[in-house]
Design an enzyme around this catalytic site. Structure first.
Site, PDB file in Angstrom:
ATOM      1  N   ARG A   1     -19.698  -4.504 -56.270  1.00 55.38           N
ATOM      2  CA  ARG A   1     -20.683  -5.571 -56.303  1.00 55.38           C
ATOM      3  C   ARG A   1     -21.951  -5.109 -57.005  1.00 55.38           C
ATOM      4  O   ARG A   1     -22.250  -3.915 -57.078  1.00 55.38           O
ATOM      5  CB  ARG A   1     -21.039  -6.018 -54.884  1.00 55.38           C
ATOM      6  CG  ARG A   1     -19.927  -6.736 -54.138  1.00 55.38           C
ATOM      7  CD  ARG A   1     -20.372  -7.109 -52.735  1.00 55.38           C
ATOM      8  NE  ARG A   1     -21.586  -7.939 -52.772  1.00 55.38           N
ATOM      9  CZ  ARG A   1     -22.807  -7.494 -52.503  1.00 55.38           C
ATOM     10  NH1 ARG A   1     -23.014  -6.244 -52.160  1.00 55.38           N
ATOM     11  NH2 ARG A   1     -23.833  -8.307 -52.565  1.00 55.38           N
TER      12      ARG A   1
ATOM     13  N   LYS B   1     -17.390 -11.762 -50.882  1.00 54.02           N
ATOM     14  CA  LYS B   1     -18.694 -11.585 -50.250  1.00 54.02           C
ATOM     15  C   LYS B   1     -19.608 -12.781 -50.491  1.00 54.02           C
ATOM     16  O   LYS B   1     -20.537 -13.020 -49.705  1.00 54.02           O
ATOM     17  CB  LYS B   1     -19.348 -10.295 -50.746  1.00 54.02           C
ATOM     18  CG  LYS B   1     -18.614  -9.038 -50.290  1.00 54.02           C
ATOM     19  CD  LYS B   1     -18.446  -8.983 -48.765  1.00 54.02           C
ATOM     20  CE  LYS B   1     -17.807  -7.683 -48.305  1.00 54.02           C
ATOM     21  NZ  LYS B   1     -17.560  -7.657 -46.837  1.00 54.02           N
TER      22      LYS B   1
ATOM     23  N   HIS C   1     -19.985  -8.766 -39.539  1.00 49.76           N
ATOM     24  CA  HIS C   1     -19.312  -7.867 -40.461  1.00 49.76           C
ATOM     25  C   HIS C   1     -18.644  -6.783 -39.623  1.00 49.76           C
ATOM     26  O   HIS C   1     -19.211  -5.726 -39.380  1.00 49.76           O
ATOM     27  CB  HIS C   1     -20.336  -7.268 -41.428  1.00 49.76           C
ATOM     28  CG  HIS C   1     -19.722  -6.524 -42.572  1.00 49.76           C
ATOM     29  ND1 HIS C   1     -20.421  -5.617 -43.329  1.00 49.76           N
ATOM     30  CD2 HIS C   1     -18.468  -6.555 -43.097  1.00 49.76           C
ATOM     31  CE1 HIS C   1     -19.637  -5.120 -44.259  1.00 49.76           C
ATOM     32  NE2 HIS C   1     -18.445  -5.674 -44.138  1.00 49.76           N
TER      33      HIS C   1
ATOM     34  N   SER D   1     -19.836   2.277 -43.995  1.00 53.80           N
ATOM     35  CA  SER D   1     -18.821   3.112 -44.632  1.00 53.80           C
ATOM     36  C   SER D   1     -18.867   4.533 -44.093  1.00 53.80           C
ATOM     37  O   SER D   1     -19.935   5.130 -43.964  1.00 53.80           O
ATOM     38  CB  SER D   1     -19.037   3.120 -46.149  1.00 53.80           C
ATOM     39  OG  SER D   1     -18.081   3.924 -46.785  1.00 53.80           O
TER      40      SER D   1
ATOM     41  N   LYS E   1     -14.544   2.721 -38.910  1.00 52.51           N
ATOM     42  CA  LYS E   1     -14.247   1.356 -38.457  1.00 52.51           C
ATOM     43  C   LYS E   1     -12.767   1.015 -38.638  1.00 52.51           C
ATOM     44  O   LYS E   1     -12.113   0.536 -37.712  1.00 52.51           O
ATOM     45  CB  LYS E   1     -15.118   0.351 -39.214  1.00 52.51           C
ATOM     46  CG  LYS E   1     -14.894  -1.100 -38.798  1.00 52.51           C
ATOM     47  CD  LYS E   1     -15.815  -2.051 -39.568  1.00 52.51           C
ATOM     48  CE  LYS E   1     -15.461  -2.118 -41.029  1.00 52.51           C
ATOM     49  NZ  LYS E   1     -16.203  -3.188 -41.739  1.00 52.51           N
ATOM     50  N   THR E   2     -12.244   1.263 -39.838  1.00 49.07           N
ATOM     51  CA  THR E   2     -10.842   0.930 -40.109  1.00 49.07           C
ATOM     52  C   THR E   2      -9.915   1.793 -39.272  1.00 49.07           C
ATOM     53  O   THR E   2      -8.946   1.305 -38.677  1.00 49.07           O
ATOM     54  CB  THR E   2     -10.534   1.121 -41.604  1.00 49.07           C
ATOM     55  OG1 THR E   2     -11.386   0.265 -42.367  1.00 49.07           O
ATOM     56  CG2 THR E   2      -9.085   0.772 -41.902  1.00 49.07           C
TER      57      THR E   2
ATOM     58  N   ASP F   1     -12.510  -7.318 -41.320  1.00 50.47           N
ATOM     59  CA  ASP F   1     -13.815  -7.239 -41.980  1.00 50.47           C
ATOM     60  C   ASP F   1     -14.839  -8.295 -41.575  1.00 50.47           C
ATOM     61  O   ASP F   1     -16.002  -7.969 -41.383  1.00 50.47           O
ATOM     62  CB  ASP F   1     -13.612  -7.305 -43.497  1.00 50.47           C
ATOM     63  CG  ASP F   1     -14.812  -6.796 -44.274  1.00 50.47           C
ATOM     64  OD1 ASP F   1     -15.483  -5.862 -43.799  1.00 50.47           O
ATOM     65  OD2 ASP F   1     -15.073  -7.317 -45.354  1.00 50.47           O
TER      66      ASP F   1
ATOM     67  N   ARG G   1      -9.462  -0.371 -54.474  1.00 50.34           N
ATOM     68  CA  ARG G   1      -9.229  -1.369 -53.421  1.00 50.34           C
ATOM     69  C   ARG G   1      -7.804  -1.912 -53.473  1.00 50.34           C
ATOM     70  O   ARG G   1      -7.180  -2.003 -54.532  1.00 50.34           O
ATOM     71  CB  ARG G   1     -10.186  -2.541 -53.588  1.00 50.34           C
ATOM     72  CG  ARG G   1     -11.647  -2.204 -53.352  1.00 50.34           C
ATOM     73  CD  ARG G   1     -11.992  -2.273 -51.890  1.00 50.34           C
ATOM     74  NE  ARG G   1     -13.408  -2.008 -51.637  1.00 50.34           N
ATOM     75  CZ  ARG G   1     -14.015  -2.232 -50.488  1.00 50.34           C
ATOM     76  NH1 ARG G   1     -13.336  -2.740 -49.475  1.00 50.34           N
ATOM     77  NH2 ARG G   1     -15.287  -1.959 -50.334  1.00 50.34           N
TER      78      ARG G   1
END
Length: 539
Positions: free
Chosen positions: A61, A202, A222, A240, A244-245, A259, A324
Site C-alpha cells: 500500500r 483495505k 483489525h 506485524s 497474530k496468525t 484479518d 502475499r
C-alpha cells in the site's frame, strides 16, 4: 460471461454496461480468470496450482497517496490529518471522468460481491478491474453472492481499479501518479497507478471502519477470530511480527476470519470471504494451514521460483518482503462455513515487547483495555532494518491506525461500551517478545509457553487465578498458569538486575505516555486513568 447490452452501468446507473468499455466480462468464475491471465501472459502456474503474478512498481500500500473526499458529509466527522488526507469533490469528479474515458477502448472485468458476513450489516461492492487476476483477487477476498442473490443484486459501493491509469499531480490534486480515493457521498473508491490488490481490500476496510460505528454502533476490528467447540469466540489483535496468525491458527478451533471483523450486540462477523496471508519464509512446518491453502486457484503475488522450476521459493524476497497469498477462506480446512460467531469470550492484544518489560500474559481492566487498544504497541528489534541498533517502539492506534477514518478514541470508547454490555469478556495483553532482559541480553518468550497461556485463558483456567498488579503499568499478572513456570510470569523476577528492570519499565512507560499525548485531548477520564505511572527507582 461477456456482458450483454442493456444492464446497469456500475459507474453511472442510468447508462448500460456496453458504454463502459470495449468488452466487459461480468462475474467470471475463478477458473476462467486464471485462464484469461495465462492467455494474456500476465502470470504463471506454480507446482501447487496457484496463479503467480507480479504487481509491478507497487508491492504494498501507499498510505501517503490515499485520500478521502472532503465534502458536506465528511468535513466534520473524519479525523483529517496525515492518515486521512482530504481531496476536493471537483478533483474526484475530474479523475472519475478521465477514468471513464480511459476505459472506453479497454476490456474490463466487473464483479458483484459484498463485504460483511452478517447480512444485517452487509454492503454490496461492485468492482471494476482492467486485469483478470485483480478480479480474481476480489473473487477470493470479498464475499461471493449465490446465483439467486445475484438475480436481485443492487449496486451500492463501487471500486474502480485501473493500474494503467496515471494521475497528473499538477492538475489532479494527487501527490504523485498513483492514488486511492474514497468518496463516502458517492460510495465510490477510485484506484489508479498501482496494481497492488491490497488497496482494494483495505479501501473497503476503511469504508466499514467509518460506516459501522457511525451508522450502526458496530465496532470494526483489525483482528483475527476463531471459535471453540462450545461456541466461544476469541479475538486476536496484533501488529506485524506479534504472532497474530500463528496464535489464532488452531486445529481445535474453527477460523471465523484472519484479518477484519465487526462486533455487533450479539455477533462477531468476518468482513471478508477469504484470506490475504503474508508468505515470506512460508513452510509447511511453520504454517501448515496457510501452506496447504495455496492451491488452485490461489493468487500468489510477487514471489520467485527456484531456478528452472515452477516451485515457489518462499524465502526469496527479491521483489518484496510483502509476498502475499490470496485465497477463499474455505481453503482453510477448519474455516467456519458462515463466518459469523458469538460475542467474544476472550480478547488477546498481542505485543512483541523487545524491552523485556511487559508480562508474558496479563489481564486488563476495561479502562486498561481501552488504553492499550488506543496504544496498539509493539517494538521492532535491532538488526531487522538498516539503522535500527536498539529496540524501537511502534504504536498503531487500535492496531490499524492507517485504516481509521474517525478519531481513535471513537473506537476505544465503543470497545468500552461493548465490554460494559457484555460483562464477562476477558481482555488479555500477551507479550510474545523478550524476557530476562531486553533484546540482545534477554531471550524470546517460548512459543510453547505462549500457546499454553493462551489456551489456559480460553479454557477458563485463569478465571480463579491470583493476580498481582504490575508496579508501573498496573496490569494484572497471574501468579500461576498451567504448563508454564511460575518464575516467568512476573517479568521483573526474570531480570538479574532488578533496578535495571525498573529503569527499563519507566522508560517504556514514558514512551506510552508520549504516544498517548496525541489522543489525550479527546480521551475520557476513564481511559486516561489507565496510563502507566513512572515509579521512583533506587540509585
Amino acid at each position: 460471461m461477456v456482458m450483454e447490452m442493456g444492464q446497469p452501468n456500475p459507474l453511472r446507473s442510468t447508462d448500460s454496461l456496453d458504454t463502459l468499455a470495449a468488452k466487459v466480462y461480468l462475474n467470471v468464475d475463478a477458473d476462467t480468470l486464471v485462464e484469461q491471465t495465462i492467455e494474456r501472459g500476465q502470470g504463471k502456474i506454480s507446482d501447487q496450482g496457484a496463479l503467480c503474478i507480479e504487481t509491478g512498481k507497487f508491492t504494498g500500500r501507499s498510505p501517503k497517496d490515499r485520500f478521502i473526499v472532503k465534502d458536506d458529509y465528511t468535513k466534520d466527522v473524519i479525523d483529517w490529518g496525515e492518515v486521512n488526507i482530504p481531496i476536493s469533490t471537483s478533483a474526484f469528479d475530474n479523475l472519475l471522468e478521465k477514468m471513464q474515458i480511459f476505459l472506453q477502448d479497454k476490456e474490463v472485468w466487473v464483479r458483484n460481491c459484498y463485504a460483511g458476513a452478517d447480512s444485517n450489516y452487509r454492503i454490496n461492492v461492485t468492482v471494476i478491474n482492467t486485469l483478470p487476476w485483480a478480479n480474481l483477487f476480489c473473487h477470493h477476498l470479498f464475499l461471493r453472492p449465490t446465483n439467486e442473490e445475484l438475480e436481485t443484486y443492487k449496486q451500492e459501493w463501487t471500486i474502480v481499479q485501473i493500474p494503467e491509469f496515471l494521475a497528473d499531480p499538477a492538475t489532479d490534486g494527487t501527490r504523485q501518479e498513483n492514488f486511492s480515493i474514497i468518496n463516502f457521498t458517492k460510495k465510490m473508491i477510485l484506484i489508479g497507478g498501482t496494481a497492488y490488490t491490497g488497496e482494494m481490500k483495505k479501501g473497503i476496510f476503511s469504508v466499514l471502519n467509518f460506516i459501522l460505528p457511525h451508522e450502526h454502533q458496530v465496532l470494526p476490528m483489525h483482528c483475527s477470530a476463531n471459535e471453540g467447540a462450545k461456541g466461544d469466540t476469541a479475538l486476536f489483535f496484533g501488529l506485524s511480527g506479534t504472532g497474530k496468525t500463528t496464535l489464532s491458527a488452531d486445529v481445535n478451533r474453527m477460523l471465523i476470519g484472519d484479518d477484519e471483523h465487526g462486533w455487533t450486540n450479539d455477533t462477531v462477523f468476518n468482513f471478508e470471504g477469504g484470506c490475504y496471508a503474508k508468505c515470506i519464509d512460508l513452510s509447511a512446518e511453520k504454517e501448515p494451514q496457510i501452506f496447504a491453502a495455496i492451491k488452485h486457484p490461489t493468487l500468489l503475488e510477487n514471489i520467485q521460483f527456484f531456478p528452472g522450476t515452477n516451485t515457489v521459493n518462499y524465502a526469496d524476497a527479491k521483489l518484496t518482503e510483502n509476498t502475499r497469498a490470496a485465497y477463499p477462506i474455505d481453503h482453510i480446512e477448519n474455516a467456519k462455513e458462515v463466518s459469523v460467531g458469538n460475542i467474544p469470550k476472550n480478547i488477546f492484544f498481542l505485543t512483541c515487547d523487545a524491552y523485556g518489560v511487559l508480562p508474558p500474559i496479563s489481564k486488563l481492566t476495561k479502562a486498561q483495555a481501552m488504553y492499550h487498544f488506543i496504544s496498539g504497541y509493539t517494538a521492532k528489534v535491532a538488526g531487522t532494518e538498516i539503522g535500527i541498533t536498539e529496540p524501537q517502539t511502534t504504536f498503531s492506534a487500535c492496531f490499524g491506525k492507517v485504516f481509521l477514518p474517525a478519531h481513535p478514541t471513537t473506537y476505544a470508547e465503543l470497545l468500552g461500551k461493548k465490554l460494559d454490555l457484555h460483562g464477562d469478556v476477558n481482555v488479555w495483553l500477551v507479550n510474545t517478545g523478550w524476557t530476562a532482559g531486553a533484546f540482545g541480553t534477554g531471550n524470546r518468550i517460548s512459543l510453547k509457553y505462549t500457546r499454553a497461556m493462551v489456551q489456559a485463558a480460553i479454557e477458563g483456567q485463569l478465571d480463579n487465578a491470583t493476580f498481582l498488579p504490575h508496579s508501573v503499568f498496573g496490569i494484572l499478572m497471574p501468579t500461576s498458569c498451567p504448563n508454564v513456570p511460575d518464575e516467568i510470569l512476573n517479568p521483573k523476577d526474570t531480570w538479574a538486575d532488578k533496578d535495571a528492570y525498573d529503569n527499563q519499565a519507566n522508560r517504556l512507560a514514558q514512551l506510552f505516555i508520549n504516544n498517548f499525548e496525541e489522543y489525550k485531548a479527546k480521551a475520557s477520564a476513564e481511559i486516561i486513568s489507565a496510563s502507566p505511572r513512572i515509579q521512583e527507582v533506587k540509585i
